[in-house]
Design a protein around this motif. Sequence first.
Motif, mmCIF file in Angstrom:
data_model
loop_
_atom_site.group_PDB
_atom_site.id
_atom_site.type_symbol
_atom_site.label_atom_id
_atom_site.label_comp_id
_atom_site.label_asym_id
_atom_site.label_seq_id
_atom_site.Cartn_x
_atom_site.Cartn_y
_atom_site.Cartn_z
ATOM 1 N N GLU A 106 75.977 -16.903 40.159
ATOM 2 C CA GLU A 106 77.067 -16.510 41.031
ATOM 3 C C GLU A 106 77.223 -14.994 41.105
ATOM 4 O O GLU A 106 77.434 -14.425 42.176
ATOM 5 N N LEU B 124 72.512 -19.543 48.066
ATOM 6 C CA LEU B 124 71.858 -18.706 47.048
ATOM 7 C C LEU B 124 71.815 -19.426 45.702
ATOM 8 O O LEU B 124 70.798 -19.445 45.007
ATOM 9 N N PHE C 286 76.160 -6.466 49.024
ATOM 10 C CA PHE C 286 75.217 -5.478 49.531
ATOM 11 C C PHE C 286 74.866 -5.770 50.988
ATOM 12 O O PHE C 286 74.806 -4.870 51.821
ATOM 13 N N ALA C 287 74.694 -7.067 51.264
ATOM 14 C CA ALA C 287 74.361 -7.462 52.634
ATOM 15 C C ALA C 287 75.460 -7.028 53.600
ATOM 16 O O ALA C 287 75.200 -6.611 54.722
ATOM 17 N N GLU D 56 74.974 -12.631 40.535
ATOM 18 C CA GLU D 56 73.854 -12.045 41.285
ATOM 19 C C GLU D 56 74.024 -12.326 42.791
ATOM 20 O O GLU D 56 73.750 -11.471 43.628
ATOM 21 N N ILE E 54 70.013 -18.786 41.967
ATOM 22 C CA ILE E 54 70.584 -17.450 41.769
ATOM 23 C C ILE E 54 72.013 -17.611 41.244
ATOM 24 O O ILE E 54 72.806 -18.338 41.841
ATOM 25 N N LEU F 281 74.259 -9.680 45.912
ATOM 26 C CA LEU F 281 73.423 -9.763 47.116
ATOM 27 C C LEU F 281 74.279 -9.794 48.379
ATOM 28 O O LEU F 281 73.996 -9.115 49.356
ATOM 29 N N LEU F 282 75.347 -10.571 48.335
ATOM 30 C CA LEU F 282 76.175 -10.724 49.536
ATOM 31 C C LEU F 282 77.015 -9.477 49.821
ATOM 32 O O LEU F 282 77.213 -9.102 50.973
#
Lengths: 462, 250
Positions: free
Chosen positions: A403, A396, A412-413, A405, A401, A409-410
Amino acid sequence: MNKTCRIINLQEEYSQLFKENISLLENGAPEQMNVLRAAAFDSFISKGIPSNKVEEYKYTNLQPYFKGTFDVAFSSDGAINNNSEKFHCGVPNLDTYNVFMINGWFAQQDELSTLPKGVIIGSIRDKAKEHPEIFEKYYNTNAPVDSDAMVAMNTAFAQDGAFVYIPKGVVVDKPIQLVNIMTGENDRLIFQRNLVIVEENAQVKMMLCDHTISPQKFVINNLTEVFANENSIFDAYNVQNQHNLTTQVSGMFVHQKKHSNILTNNLTLHSGVTRNNIRVTMDDERCESHVYGLYLSDKNQHVDNFTFIDHAKPNCESFELFKGVMDDSASGAFTGRVLVRPDAQQTNAYQSNNNLLLTENAKINSKPQLEIYADDVKCSHGATVGQLDDEAMFYLRARGINENEGRILLMFAFAYEVIEKIRVEPLKENIRSLVEKRFRGEFDKCDSCVVCGQQGSSVSCL
Amino acid sequence: MLVIKDLHAKIDDKEILRGINLEVKPGEVHAIMGPNGSGKSTLSSVLAGNEKFEVSDGHVTFNDKDLLALAPEDRAREGLFLSFQYPVEIPGVSMVNFMRTAVNEHRKYRDEEPHTASEFLKLMREKKKLVEIDSNLTNRSVNEGFSGGEKKKNEIFQMAMLEPKLAILDETDSGLDIDALRVVANGVNKLKSENTSTIVITHYQRLLDHIVPDFVHVLYKGRIVKSAGKELALELEEKGYDWIKKEFED
Ligand SMILES: Nc1ncnc2c1ncn2[C@@H]1O[C@H](COP(=O)(O)OP(=O)(O)OP(=O)(O)O)[C@@H](O)[C@H]1O
Ligand SMILES: [Mg+2]
């Protein structure tokens, strides 16, 4: 009426609280509720509030949290005192049927005429008296009063809650939302007891939302008994959104008959100390159950999910998935007890619990507990504890992107799998954005109820 | 564009890059070849900023900036792009969300407004066409369940979206069928200009038929042991690496 009690030695004062107020407890309550109080009280007092010496509460010592000086409401006006706020509660794009409680007591509900004929919803105190035959057939028949002190305590002390009855063949399209608002000028001990009956071929989806809107300390013991009869479909989404001074012991006890399909999803977005007791009894053939949970904890929060899937009859399937993201010094526990009784052949039971620990101080205890007494079964379980994937993070970042952000993302994933299990589309959307906000640190449980936007007081942001 | 001077890097006290020198000027294409394990991917990781490797010596400037002092995300925003040899799968992160975040972070760095939803979708459509990538792929999670070839195509799609100044393609050709190789090479060529540069890491001449290098370097045991024009790639294809290893050992 409110009584103030000072709890120091637990049993001693809880015993006194019960004995001194038995007539207030019984006053106006349905007969069957009162009949069961004495035995439940004995069971509660003989066990006491669980410490971590009790095997099933090993990771959550409740004793310190049940001490203090609390107001206890012994009547509706005690719970709802000078609280004349009008509640507006709705998930964007989702038309729900709303029932409001304040401090565990029924306060108001939407016009019933918007629901199919024959559906009964209301205060358990009132509806039990109007429909004693239904109430007496089901009440407390699926709650383990003898083995769990917190269930016994609820049965001894609870006076109100929601009653939901969906008659044969009726499909309720609108989700029913039970909102319980915790508020008051003093610290408060709250009980709530819900009873949900879904008759043959009936379907209903429910959202349970308990949240705090004032900064006092709240200790709540609530319990929901659900009866999913033949070929019925039942969903419960329990959105837990409380400030850090809240202790919640929440029981969800589901009883299933043939071909029924149930789903529970405990979404603990913000809490103080949360203990969820989730028990599903598959008491007939060809039942299907989905038991899910997502817990996002930080600071010193503690979330303990204790689940018990009882495969009592053959040919049933259960799917269990709990995921947790733990930050700061948060701690948590997951217990997944699966019992496959001797004649429960052709059982399929799947369980997994995955945890993401973001700091070295965050802690999780994950304990699968499979007891299998039949030979022709498929059971699997898996527990993982991990950190954010460095390789994914670098990928990412290599795309520009940053760290923080990337972390969002991770995280949430990681969580999204549980969110995807929500079977109410607009609610799924809503939870998705709330979880993202939570990870961004923008979500403030004090600003509003996660589900409904009910305003809270900012002092409660602790 | 890129100047690497005496670069040393190690992992777990094992030195993998042992003094790399390389200069890449705007508009140039450099091919790096070399036996397995010689350090090609390590070099690209170090340039992209993977903290797994420790740079123990040397200096790298990228458009006159000290590259090694920048965080990986800033290197990307400055225009460095790495097409990974093994792109990671990230279940749960959608391609769209991933690309929108990445593109907007690049824009923010250049003090530009983030794309609106429709601008972004338009950009996606254009670039998808350019690299002939299937729409189904961009509707999925990042690389999740993608075939080897699809992953490589996806790397080039991302490159097209981000329009880097320097692209490092680490074995982007491996796992590609003949058609896909042509598509990927065309994509790279279309994105090339006199201001952008490319470093192609490969084992095979077939990619270099499409992306014609100005220089070919051989990396062996963490050093560039031979540099020449594009004819070197053909020679290596024919003779293998033994003669170079031998030359080096002598
Ligand atoms: N994480 C790691 N831990 C230990 N050694 C590593 C690690 N990553 C790379 N190496 C070692 O570094 C050396 C160089 O590896 P690198 O991946 O850079 O080779 P390469 O030239 O790209 O090879 P290939 O042509 O096979 O892709 C190898 O010996 C490899 O085993
Ligand atoms: Mg390599």
